[in-house]
Design an enzyme around this catalytic site. Structure first.
Site, PDB file in Angstrom:
ATOM      1  N   CYS A 123       0.820  -1.223   0.000  1.00  0.00           N
ATOM      2  CA  CYS A 123       0.000   0.000   0.000  1.00  0.00           C
ATOM      3  C   CYS A 123       0.846   1.262   0.000  1.00  0.00           C
ATOM      4  O   CYS A 123       0.322   2.367  -0.150  1.00  0.00           O
ATOM      5  CB  CYS A 123      -0.956  -0.003   1.179  1.00  0.00           C
ATOM      6  SG  CYS A 123      -1.892  -1.532   1.309  1.00  0.00           S
ATOM      7  N   HIS A 259      -3.183   6.871   2.168  1.00  0.00           N
ATOM      8  CA  HIS A 259      -3.649   5.571   1.697  1.00  0.00           C
ATOM      9  C   HIS A 259      -5.014   5.295   2.302  1.00  0.00           C
ATOM     10  O   HIS A 259      -5.242   5.504   3.498  1.00  0.00           O
ATOM     11  CB  HIS A 259      -2.633   4.485   2.110  1.00  0.00           C
ATOM     12  CG  HIS A 259      -3.188   3.104   1.979  1.00  0.00           C
ATOM     13  ND1 HIS A 259      -3.840   2.662   0.836  1.00  0.00           N
ATOM     14  CD2 HIS A 259      -3.204   2.057   2.856  1.00  0.00           C
ATOM     15  CE1 HIS A 259      -4.220   1.412   1.021  1.00  0.00           C
ATOM     16  NE2 HIS A 259      -3.866   1.028   2.230  1.00  0.00           N
ATOM     17  N   ASN A 290     -10.356  -0.603   0.013  1.00  0.00           N
ATOM     18  CA  ASN A 290      -8.901  -0.422   0.111  1.00  0.00           C
ATOM     19  C   ASN A 290      -8.264  -1.043  -1.137  1.00  0.00           C
ATOM     20  O   ASN A 290      -8.260  -2.266  -1.291  1.00  0.00           O
ATOM     21  CB  ASN A 290      -8.413  -1.102   1.392  1.00  0.00           C
ATOM     22  CG  ASN A 290      -6.905  -1.059   1.578  1.00  0.00           C
ATOM     23  OD1 ASN A 290      -6.157  -0.904   0.619  1.00  0.00           O
ATOM     24  ND2 ASN A 290      -6.460  -1.227   2.811  1.00  0.00           N
TER      25      ASN A 290
END
Ligand code: UT7
Length: 334
Positions: A123, A259, A290
């Site tokens: 990520c 993020h 996500n």
């Protein structure tokens, strides 16, 4: 004999010239997720902020999504693909060990003079790639670099695992980085803590799956609370360090684009950084879930498109995830 060799030298500034993204059309609601796990729409929204997410079609690949996002970023930049010196593609979900997804994207978009490589920093991958791309341009190795963050996490999640099934999703975002008279990419603040490698991992390796077998195809596992704690305590320090490194204060920001891991993590970072209400905060997770390496450029594109964040404004980016690894930088928005 030691001979002094010619090295590339340059003093140019850099900036993000353009952004483009791709959201798969299929919307997956919390209700659909809850047909496979013991959970509720209320729990998922309250604990993560996710209302719905997008999944790519079965025949839609990481390379397909990356190519579309890349073409959109290239079109917005006004720069022809032959001028790219490098394609960096951040992903952890390309299903081939080799060749890289970046090489296929480089070919598909006609970046005939570019080198290419995949980058694995989960990520944090997009922020890692932006830092590398900026330095490639600053050093004179490349004039323009394409950075893509892309994931098809729906292929790598155990849809019956209630600790991960509702979180991860699919999408792609891309930016073009090039020279700028006014420096527009601040120094990166990044790091790695491999002692926490088990916090986000796979159920087993592919070699073990082949040789030993197992009921579940290798899938992502996550110690959610451990990652949550690390993110809220350590990432606020990294984010503040990125502001300091860029020589600005939180009140000079137009946007905060972390993020998109969990809206509660974002809330904690906003509080720790004491961001004033004038700073637009990315909440793309609400409708995208996500998307790991893709989440920051997806959110950036959406905020610019909606007018929530201004073109040419100043944004703080921070990526963090499996490794555990992180990277933060301040950028001028395209
Ligand atoms: O992108 C890479 C980086 N990743 C992240 O940053 C993710 C960080 N972690 C998180 O976002 C959160 O930890 C989660 C959203 C994954 C989970 O939220 P949480 O508030 O940490 O939940 P928890 O694991 O502490 O579980 C709380 C309760 C437990 O029940 P008890 O023991 O309190 O009775 C769990 O059993 O919620 C239960 N639970 C669930 N309930 C309904 C756990 N998963 C679920 C579920 N649905 N899916």
């Amino acid at each position: 004999m030691t001979i002094a060799l010619a090295q590339t030298t340059s003093t140019v500034g850099t900036r993000i010239l353009s952004v483009g993204s791709y959201r798969p059309p299929r919307i997956v609601t919390n209700a659909e997720i809850c047909t496979r796990i013991d959970s509720t729409d209320e729990w998922i929204q309250e604990r993560s902020g996710i209302v719905e997410r997008r999944w790519a079609a079965p025949d839609e690949s990481v390379v397909d999504m990356a190519t579309t996002a890349a073409e959109r970023a290239m079109a917005a930049s006004g720069i022809s693909a032959e001028k790219l010196g490098m394609v960096i593609l951040a992903t952890v979900t390309h299903p081939y060990v080799t060749p890289s997804a970046a090489a296929e994207v480089q070919d598909r978009i006609g970046a005939s003079n570019a080198a290419s490589m995949d980058l694995s920093a989960a990520c944090a991958g997009f922020s890692y790639a932006v830092a590398l791309a900026s330095d490639l341009v600053r050093c004179g190795t490349c004039t323009y670099v394409l950075v893509v963050g892309v994931e098809k996490l729906s292929d790598w999640v155990d849809h019956d695992d209630r600790s991960t099934a509702f979180i991860f999703a699919d999408g792609a975002g891309a930016v073009v980085i090039g020279p700028s008279d006014i420096p527009g990419i601040g120094p990166v603040v990044w790091g790695s803590d491999g002692s926490q490698k088990d916090a986000i991992n796979m159920t087993q390796s592919f070699i073990d799956y082949r040789d030993v077998g197992g009921e579940v195809f290798p899938a992502l596992t996550m110690q959610g609370q451990q990652v949550f704690r690390w993110a809220v305590t350590e990432m606020s320090k990294a984010a503040q360090a990125a502001l300091d490194a860029a020589g600005i204060t939180a009140d000079q920001l137009d946007a905060f684009i972390p993020h998109q891991a969990n809206n509660r993590i974002t809330d904690a970072l906003v509080r720790a950084l004491a961001l004033p209400d004038t700073v637009a905060v990315a909440r793309d997770i609400t409708h995208m879930g996500n998307t790991s390496a893709a989440s920051i450029p997806l959110a950036m594109d959406a905020m610019l498109e909606s007018g929530e964040a201004p073109h040419g404004g100043t944004a703080l980016l921070i990526g963090f995830g499996a490794g555990l690894v992180f990277a933060a930088q301040v950028v001028t928005l395209p």
